[in-house]
Design an enzyme around this catalytic site. Structure first.
Site, short mmCIF file in Angstrom:
data_model
loop_
_atom_site.label_atom_id
_atom_site.label_comp_id
_atom_site.label_asym_id
_atom_site.label_seq_id
_atom_site.Cartn_x
_atom_site.Cartn_y
_atom_site.Cartn_z
N CYS A 68 81.26 60.27 70.48
CA CYS A 68 80.08 59.83 69.73
C CYS A 68 78.89 60.63 70.24
CB CYS A 68 79.88 58.33 69.97
SG CYS A 68 78.41 57.67 69.21
N CYS B 253 64.24 47.54 76.54
CA CYS B 253 63.78 48.26 77.73
C CYS B 253 64.38 49.66 77.67
CB CYS B 253 64.21 47.53 78.99
SG CYS B 253 63.85 48.45 80.51
N GLU C 41 85.13 64.10 67.74
CA GLU C 41 85.99 63.17 67.02
C GLU C 41 85.48 62.99 65.60
OE1 GLU C 41 87.70 58.65 67.75
OE2 GLU C 41 87.14 59.92 69.45
N ARG D 258 65.18 66.97 65.39
CA ARG D 258 64.58 68.23 64.91
C ARG D 258 63.77 68.92 66.01
NH1 ARG D 258 65.40 68.57 59.55
NH2 ARG D 258 63.99 70.34 59.37
N GLY E 280 69.79 67.80 69.82
CA GLY E 280 71.16 67.60 69.34
C GLY E 280 72.05 68.78 69.72
#
Length: 449
Positions: free
Chosen positions: A303, A197, A337, A312, A316
């Protein structure tokens, strides 16, 4: 990084409680039944290929590559054996299950499409050429190239995550090919495909269960609080302590696309920032980053991931920029990290380069690395390594000195690698205040990308 298995039955029980339709009639997990022991026809394709052997294997693009056979199982649909292979000198996300007809047991004398003998790949190249080749093709370091501690950790990590059983996930309108192993509970972790979901991230084995859940689930956005809205883009802040199951499910999903991510089911010490595309049907997850509430190492990201269908497109770098805007409001410097994934390294280096080049182009006067760090919240170490890659810093009399010319800055900014990101953070659209600092010494990590 060592993979942690889920605590006994923790997620399995919660999953089972919420399951609206019985899955008792589900097809047995592929490869777990006896091989032909149920009275059916014996699977074909089991001759001439051994687990642990190295063979020429035809990839999806029809090129032949040397690959090691890691595991085998029975494909119930084709009633054939299929083999899990790792292509030599390629990233592990390209590992895949292939049928016997894509494996060549013998390749003596055969030539590749480029005319070179397939067995002769030892061309002499310079160290710099090798580094560039490895960066472009995302080639992983060999154990011999690592320090002993890293090599030992890598071997342990690889042994625990060697075989990826979940080939695909359906999330929203996208069916996505997975890249890596993720420690879903046993009943789900061996399914070739999972259904998720896209709003509550509940995972299911059967399409019928997924369709039923779609009609029953009233959730249309991530858990937590919306802290950013600009046009059709929204970012939610989710506390792992308040929404434990949602964050655990997010970590399991992320691990399918991140190799070096040590997954703990204790998500309480972390905050998650979920980026979504919003339409009249709801807020659809695009990617996220997590950060420790208290990071002794000064990390502002534990993370970070953009889901493959949305890569792309600038998302990000938007997440990276957002993490630094939060650090600016907290009046601290931060760094992601380590280790970063190959794609993560490229994104961060490109973002850091653009930010620093923009400042250096417009600034008049004397500027130190410490000044740059204060202006951007990027750590001095990350600034130095970035400027060194751009050949804009020199080491003189015991310290790093920025050496730039307007011409050199403009040449860098003309490069597509350092151009302005397609998406940037609008500070006016951010509704967030830094949390009050709490003195803690305990550290728990779920990282890394």
């Amino acid at each position: 990084m060592q993979e942690k298995s889920p605590p006994p039955a923790t997620l399995v029980k919660e999953e089972a409680k919420e399951e609206p339709v019985s899955e008792g009639g589900d097809v047995p997990v592929v490869g777990e039944a006896g091989e032909g022991g149920d009275g059916g026809p014996v699977p074909s394709g089991g001759q001439g290929v051994e687990v642990g052997g190295t063979y020429m294997v035809r990839r999806a693009d029809n090129t032949w590559c040397q690959a090691e056979v890691i595991q085998k199982r029975v494909n119930d649909v084709e009633n054939q054996y299929e083999y899990y292979v790792h292509y030599e000198n390629f990233n592990r996300r390209l590992d895949e299950w292939v049928l016997r007809d894509r494996i060549m047991a013998s390749y003596d004398g055969m030539e590749a499409e480029n005319g070179h003998d397939l067995g002769d790949s030892d061309r002499k190249i310079t160290r710099n050429q090798k580094r560039k080749h490895d960066e472009i093709n995302h080639v992983q370091k060999t154990y011999a190239e690592m320090d002993p501690t890293t090599a030992a950790l890598e071997k342990e990590h690889e042994a625990l995550t060697k075989v990826k059983y979940i080939d695909r996930v359906q999330i929203g309108r996208f069916e996505i090919d997975t890249w890596y192993f993720s420690p879903y509970p046993e009943d789900y972790g061996k399914c070739p495909k999972l259904w998720l979901c896209e709003f509550c991230l509940k995972y299911m084995r059967l399409e019928k269960t997924y369709r039923y859940h779609q009609g029953e689930c009233a959730i249309r956005q991530p858990a937590g609080k919306e802290i950013y809205r600009k046009g059709t883009l929204s970012i939610y802040e989710v506390d792992g302590k308040d929404y434990k199951l949602y964050c655990q499910n997010l970590c399991l999903l992320a691990k399918l696309f991140l190799d070096h991510k040590t997954l703990y089911f204790d998500v309480e010490p972390f905050i998650f920032y979920i980026l979504c595309e919003v339409d009249r049907y709801g807020a659809h997850i695009v990617g996220y980053f997590s950060k420790e509430k208290e990071s002794p190492d000064g990390n502002n990201v534990a993370c970070i991931l953009t889901l493959p269908p949305y890569q792309r497109k600038g998302y990000g770098k938007l997440l990276i920029a957002f993490s630094y805007e939060l650090s600016k409001l907290e009046q601290v410097t931060g760094s992601p990290e380590k280790p970063l994934s190959d794609l993560g390294k490229l994104s961060y280096r490109s973002y850091w380069s653009w930010v620093l080049l923009e400042i250096l182009r417009d600034f008049r006067g004397t500027l130190s690395i410490k000044d740059l760090s204060g202006m951007t919240s990027i750590t001095q170490g990350d600034i130095i390594s970035t400027l060194q890659s751009l050949n804009l810093v020199k080491y003189w009399k015991g310290q790093h000195v920025i050496c730039v010319t307007p011409k050199l800055i403009e040449e860098h900014l003309k490069s597509s690698e350092y151009k302005k990101p397609r998406l940037t953070v609008d500070i006016a659209a951010l509704k967030w205040t830094p949390p009050k600092k709490v003195n803690k010494t305990k550290k728990t990590s779920i990282s890394h990308s």
